[in-house]
Design a protein around this motif. Structure first.
Motif, PDB file in Angstrom:
ATOM      1  N   LYS A  79       0.809  -1.223   0.000  1.00  0.00           N
ATOM      2  CA  LYS A  79       0.000   0.000   0.000  1.00  0.00           C
ATOM      3  C   LYS A  79       0.841   1.272   0.000  1.00  0.00           C
ATOM      4  CE  LYS A  79      -4.318  -1.678   1.893  1.00  0.00           C
ATOM      5  NZ  LYS A  79      -5.269  -1.557   3.011  1.00  0.00           N
TER       6      LYS A  79
ATOM      7  N   SER B  62      -4.733  -5.840  -7.327  1.00  0.00           N
ATOM      8  CA  SER B  62      -6.153  -5.512  -7.443  1.00  0.00           C
ATOM      9  C   SER B  62      -6.782  -5.300  -6.067  1.00  0.00           C
ATOM     10  CB  SER B  62      -6.871  -6.635  -8.188  1.00  0.00           C
ATOM     11  OG  SER B  62      -8.229  -6.358  -8.292  1.00  0.00           O
ATOM     12  N   THR B  63      -6.482  -6.185  -5.136  1.00  0.00           N
ATOM     13  CA  THR B  63      -7.028  -6.080  -3.777  1.00  0.00           C
ATOM     14  C   THR B  63      -6.530  -4.806  -3.095  1.00  0.00           C
ATOM     15  OG1 THR B  63      -7.177  -8.481  -3.568  1.00  0.00           O
ATOM     16  CG2 THR B  63      -7.166  -7.222  -1.519  1.00  0.00           C
ATOM     17  N   SER B  64      -5.240  -4.533  -3.202  1.00  0.00           N
ATOM     18  CA  SER B  64      -4.673  -3.336  -2.565  1.00  0.00           C
ATOM     19  C   SER B  64      -5.276  -2.066  -3.144  1.00  0.00           C
ATOM     20  CB  SER B  64      -3.152  -3.323  -2.730  1.00  0.00           C
ATOM     21  OG  SER B  64      -2.570  -4.417  -2.072  1.00  0.00           O
TER      22      SER B  64
ATOM     23  N   LYS C 271      -8.231  -1.733  -4.542  1.00  0.00           N
ATOM     24  CA  LYS C 271      -9.621  -1.642  -4.090  1.00  0.00           C
ATOM     25  C   LYS C 271      -9.696  -1.140  -2.651  1.00  0.00           C
ATOM     26  CE  LYS C 271     -11.567  -5.073  -7.182  1.00  0.00           C
ATOM     27  NZ  LYS C 271     -11.954  -6.458  -7.363  1.00  0.00           N
ATOM     28  N   GLU C 272      -8.805  -1.636  -1.793  1.00  0.00           N
ATOM     29  CA  GLU C 272      -8.796  -1.192  -0.400  1.00  0.00           C
ATOM     30  C   GLU C 272      -8.439   0.287  -0.295  1.00  0.00           C
ATOM     31  OE1 GLU C 272      -6.183  -3.893   1.644  1.00  0.00           O
ATOM     32  OE2 GLU C 272      -7.611  -5.547   1.516  1.00  0.00           O
TER      33      GLU C 272
ATOM     34  N   LYS D  66      -3.700 -10.393  -8.262  1.00  0.00           N
ATOM     35  CA  LYS D  66      -4.684 -10.446  -7.185  1.00  0.00           C
ATOM     36  C   LYS D  66      -4.320  -9.476  -6.061  1.00  0.00           C
ATOM     37  CE  LYS D  66      -6.859 -13.684  -3.901  1.00  0.00           C
ATOM     38  NZ  LYS D  66      -7.607 -12.668  -3.286  1.00  0.00           N
ATOM     39  N   THR D  67      -3.056  -9.475  -5.665  1.00  0.00           N
ATOM     40  CA  THR D  67      -2.619  -8.586  -4.594  1.00  0.00           C
ATOM     41  C   THR D  67      -2.735  -7.131  -5.017  1.00  0.00           C
ATOM     42  OG1 THR D  67      -1.118 -10.271  -3.748  1.00  0.00           O
ATOM     43  CG2 THR D  67      -0.687  -8.008  -3.065  1.00  0.00           C
TER      44      THR D  67
END
Length: 110
Positions: free
Chosen positions: A28, A59-61, A63-64, A56-57
């Motif tokens: 992040k 995309s997830t980061s 989004k968060e 995946k990591t």
């Protein structure tokens, strides 16, 4: 140090704990710094800048960070789809903290 940060018995309930909860994660802070350096960036560019990060990591980061209102995601309705990321005003307010960390690292590198 701020009295509010040290008077609480639980660090997660302090301003420090809240800030850490927003930027905690392996990538992040790197993502925020990348956006501060390069401005408006597309997904694949971010992946190249960060390096060894899975889709995946990443995309997830992203989004968060978007859910926490630290970055903005702009999607353009075209074929192929175009999505750009940039810092929000709230995200920009974190950059002096990241700059201070960078300066500390340069001054204290062993």
């Amino acid at each position: 140090m701020n009295d509010k940060c040290i008077s609480n018995s639980n660090i997660k309930d302090t301003g420090f704990g809240y800030t850490l909860s927003l930027i905690n994660g392996k990538y992040k802070m790197q993502l925020l710094y990348c956006l501060s350096e390069f401005g408006v960036v597309r997904y694949n560019q971010i992946k190249r800048y960060i390096g060894n990060i899975s889709h995946k990591t990443l995309s997830t980061s992203l989004k968060e960070l978007e859910n926490d209102m630290l970055i903005e995601r702009t999607e353009y309705p075209q074929i192929p789809p175009k999505v750009e990321y940039s810092l929000s005003e709230r995200g920009k307010s974190l950059i002096p903290i990241l700059d201070a960390m960078c300066l500390w690292g340069e001054q204290n590198r062993v």
